[in-house]
Design a protein around this motif. Structure first.
Motif, PDB file in Angstrom:
ATOM      1  N   TRP A   1       1.575  -1.162  -3.565  1.00 12.89           N
ATOM      2  CA  TRP A   1       1.107  -2.428  -4.141  1.00 12.89           C
ATOM      3  C   TRP A   1       0.208  -3.117  -3.133  1.00 12.89           C
ATOM      4  O   TRP A   1       0.331  -2.900  -1.923  1.00 12.89           O
ATOM      5  CB  TRP A   1       2.264  -3.329  -4.583  1.00 12.89           C
ATOM      6  CG  TRP A   1       3.352  -3.576  -3.557  1.00 12.89           C
ATOM      7  CD1 TRP A   1       4.514  -2.886  -3.430  1.00 12.89           C
ATOM      8  CD2 TRP A   1       3.347  -4.569  -2.526  1.00 12.89           C
ATOM      9  NE1 TRP A   1       5.248  -3.367  -2.402  1.00 12.89           N
ATOM     10  CE2 TRP A   1       4.570  -4.409  -1.819  1.00 12.89           C
ATOM     11  CE3 TRP A   1       2.459  -5.561  -2.149  1.00 12.89           C
ATOM     12  CZ2 TRP A   1       4.909  -5.215  -0.743  1.00 12.89           C
ATOM     13  CZ3 TRP A   1       2.805  -6.365  -1.076  1.00 12.89           C
ATOM     14  CH2 TRP A   1       4.028  -6.188  -0.381  1.00 12.89           C
TER      15      TRP A   1
ATOM     16  N   ARG B   1      -1.717  -6.968  -2.504  1.00 15.46           N
ATOM     17  CA  ARG B   1      -1.702  -8.345  -3.032  1.00 15.46           C
ATOM     18  C   ARG B   1      -2.577  -9.229  -2.160  1.00 15.46           C
ATOM     19  O   ARG B   1      -2.462  -9.204  -0.926  1.00 15.46           O
ATOM     20  CB  ARG B   1      -0.268  -8.849  -3.033  1.00 15.46           C
ATOM     21  CG  ARG B   1      -0.055 -10.186  -3.706  1.00 15.46           C
ATOM     22  CD  ARG B   1       1.416 -10.507  -3.726  1.00 15.46           C
ATOM     23  NE  ARG B   1       2.161  -9.553  -4.539  1.00 15.46           N
ATOM     24  CZ  ARG B   1       3.394  -9.152  -4.262  1.00 15.46           C
ATOM     25  NH1 ARG B   1       4.017  -9.613  -3.214  1.00 15.46           N
ATOM     26  NH2 ARG B   1       4.009  -8.301  -5.049  1.00 15.46           N
TER      27      ARG B   1
ATOM     28  N   GLU C   1      -3.020  -9.148  -7.925  1.00 14.93           N
ATOM     29  CA  GLU C   1      -2.316  -7.892  -7.659  1.00 14.93           C
ATOM     30  C   GLU C   1      -3.328  -6.759  -7.630  1.00 14.93           C
ATOM     31  O   GLU C   1      -4.512  -6.952  -7.910  1.00 14.93           O
ATOM     32  CB  GLU C   1      -1.268  -7.637  -8.745  1.00 14.93           C
ATOM     33  CG  GLU C   1      -0.138  -8.655  -8.761  1.00 14.93           C
ATOM     34  CD  GLU C   1       0.741  -8.579  -7.526  1.00 14.93           C
ATOM     35  OE1 GLU C   1       0.763  -7.543  -6.855  1.00 14.93           O
ATOM     36  OE2 GLU C   1       1.409  -9.598  -7.224  1.00 14.93           O
TER      37      GLU C   1
END
Lengths: 176, 330
Positions: A88, A90, A130
């Motif tokens: 991920w 961010r 995101e």
């Protein structure tokens, strides 16, 4: 003589202000008229893909280390073929100061700045981007650049197949 | 009986018209000032509310009315609350003696276009413009704040010293027209406005009313980069609004004083007299705004020195010269 100078210095400014009264204002009335940003304008950040359509980002954390306000965070993982990527990714744009240090730090030219400056929103969480919001389909700037073609170790192409790269030495043949 | 009733009704109508006109003119003067200043600095000025920002005064009014009315804890409550009213009241009352048009003939009745033609109208005007100092000085005093007090003190000192020059500047006009009544002074300028007959007095008067209206070169009482906002630092909401409106009403009153005393009042060719009067007031107001957009603020000691050492002696000299001239001509 000094009196004459004083009188002139008092009258002349009136002429100047009167002249400017009939000039066009230089103001750009923002929501209706928009300024064209410069090509290298430092706006919203994006993650780009290389010419093969793979993610450029190798999750090396250099951008997040370079970031003076700590607005970038990610988690690195590795694919089965050895290619690294971010599980991920961010960016908190409510903290970002658009300094561009992350793009300078990035070794794979993955993170890049765009000319988009209209990020304002009423919802605070909407400015936390995101990975799926950051990642674009194109190459952005430096369209030809592919990190694994130049420096990867047998990920995108077998060892020695990249341009300018000599094939790996056969250790055994070099024996005396 | 009927006649008395009619007179009263006429007076009420005149009062309503004049009050409405002066107040809305003051509100739009604020807008005009912001617009003109903005254009002089190559900006647009307020252009969001209504076409060309024309509803801006209304928006400002609503904003000021809806704001909290703060009174500092240690302020002198009653004086603090009354001071803005003095400021507006004196400015509005001053308009009562100003003739704003030629007498009208309706149904065989002559209607003087002045609310009250006092035979000492000029003295009345000066008395009220002196009283206006109280609003500012008391407001500054009652706020219990350094900046407000300094602003109030400056306003008082400045207005007293410039009132003198103002008074001296109109003496030649009174001597020439032989009357204190503003109607008579306007009537005496039918052929030639006083500005051409008494150019020096005109100059002194213009400078003095600029100081009197507390506007740039002479805006010491509210010098925002030294005193926050001067005497109205502690005021908020509509009380601040009243000071603000009072200032612009005062601007209109001083503009009409200049018009009546020096620019020939409502006299002028082709247009109706009220139209001429309005045009002259607006021209004076534009000049004031123009000065504000052009000239920087004086220092406090320069301001006092200029008033006492230059304007007052010049005014006295001017009176002497005019008196000699009038005597010589017989």
């Amino acid at each position: 003589m000094s009196l004459w100078r004083d009188i002139k210095g008092t009258i002349q400014p009136f002429w100047v202000t009167l002249r400017y009264l009939f000039c066009r204002p230089v103001t750009i009335c923002y929501p209706e008229q928009k300024q064209t940003p410069a090509p290298r304008y430092r706006g919203r950040l994006i993650l780009t893909r290389d010419p093969d359509g793979e993610e450029r980002c190798v999750a090396c954390y250099l951008c997040s280390a370079a970031c003076p306000v700590d607005c970038i965070s990610m988690q690195a993982t590795e694919r089965e073929d050895g290619r690294r990527y971010a599980a991920w990714f961010r960016i908190n744009f409510s903290r970002c100061i658009f300094c561009g240090l992350c793009t300078e730090a990035c070794p794979t030219l993955a993170i890049q700045m765009t000319a988009d400056y209209e990020l304002a929103t009423r919802e605070l969480l909407q400015v936390v981007y995101e990975k799926d919001e950051l990642l674009i389909d194109g190459c952005g700037k430096n369209a030809q650049y592919n990190f694994y073609r130049l420096a990867g170790i047998g990920v995108a192409a077998p060892r020695g197949a990249n341009p300018g790269e000599s094939p790996p030495e056969d250790i055994k043949s070099n024996l005396p | 009986m009927n006649d008395v009733l009619l007179t009263i009704i006429l007076i009420v109508i005149k009062l309503g018209l004049v009050l409405g006109t002066v107040l809305s003119l003051a509100a739009y003067m604020v807008l005009a000032e912001r617009k003109v200043l903005a254009r002089m600095q190559m900006r647009h000025g307020p252009n969001r509310v209504g076409p060309f920002g024309l509803l801006q005064p209304l928006a400002d009014l609503i904003k000021l009315l809806c704001k909290e009315d703060l009174i500092p804890e240690r302020a002198d409550r009653w004086v603090f609350m009354l001071a803005p009213a003095i400021s507006v009241g004196t400015a509005l009352l001053a308009f009562a003696v100003i003739p704003f048009g030629a007498p009208l003939q309706i149904f065989g009745r002559t209607i003087e276009l002045v609310i009250c033609d006092l035979n000492i109208g000029l003295l009345y005007l000066f008395a009220l413009s002196s009283l206006a100092v109280y609003g500012v000085a008391l407001g500054g005093w009652a706020s219990q704040s350094k900046f407000a007090l300094l602003g109030g003190l400056r306003a008082m000192a400045q207005m007293i010293s410039y009132e003198l020059a103002l008074g001296l500047a109109i003496v030649p006009v009174v001597m020439a027209s032989k009357s204190f009544s503003l109607t008579a002074i306007v009537a005496s300028q039918q052929s030639l406005p006083n500005a051409l007959r008494h150019p020096l007095a005109f100059l002194i008067f213009v400078i003095a009313i600029m100081a009197e209206s507390k506007r740039t070169p002479f805006d010491m009482p509210e010098a925002e980069n030294e005193l926050v906002a001067g005497y109205h630092t502690e005021y908020s909401g509509m009380r601040f609004g009243m000071f603000f409106v009072g200032e612009y009403v005062n601007l209109i009153v001083l503009g009409s004083m200049l018009t009546v005393l020096f620019l020939g009042g409502w006299h002028g060719p082709f247009l109706p007299s009220v139209g001429w009067f309005l045009i002259k007031i607006l021209a004076v107001a534009f000049f004031f705004i123009w000065v504000r957009g052009t000239v920087p603020r004086l220092r406090y000691d320069q301001l006092m020195a200029f008033g006492w050492k230059i304007l007052v002696p010049l005014g006295l000299l001017n009176i002497l010269v005019t008196a000699v001239w009038l005597l010589w001509r017989g």
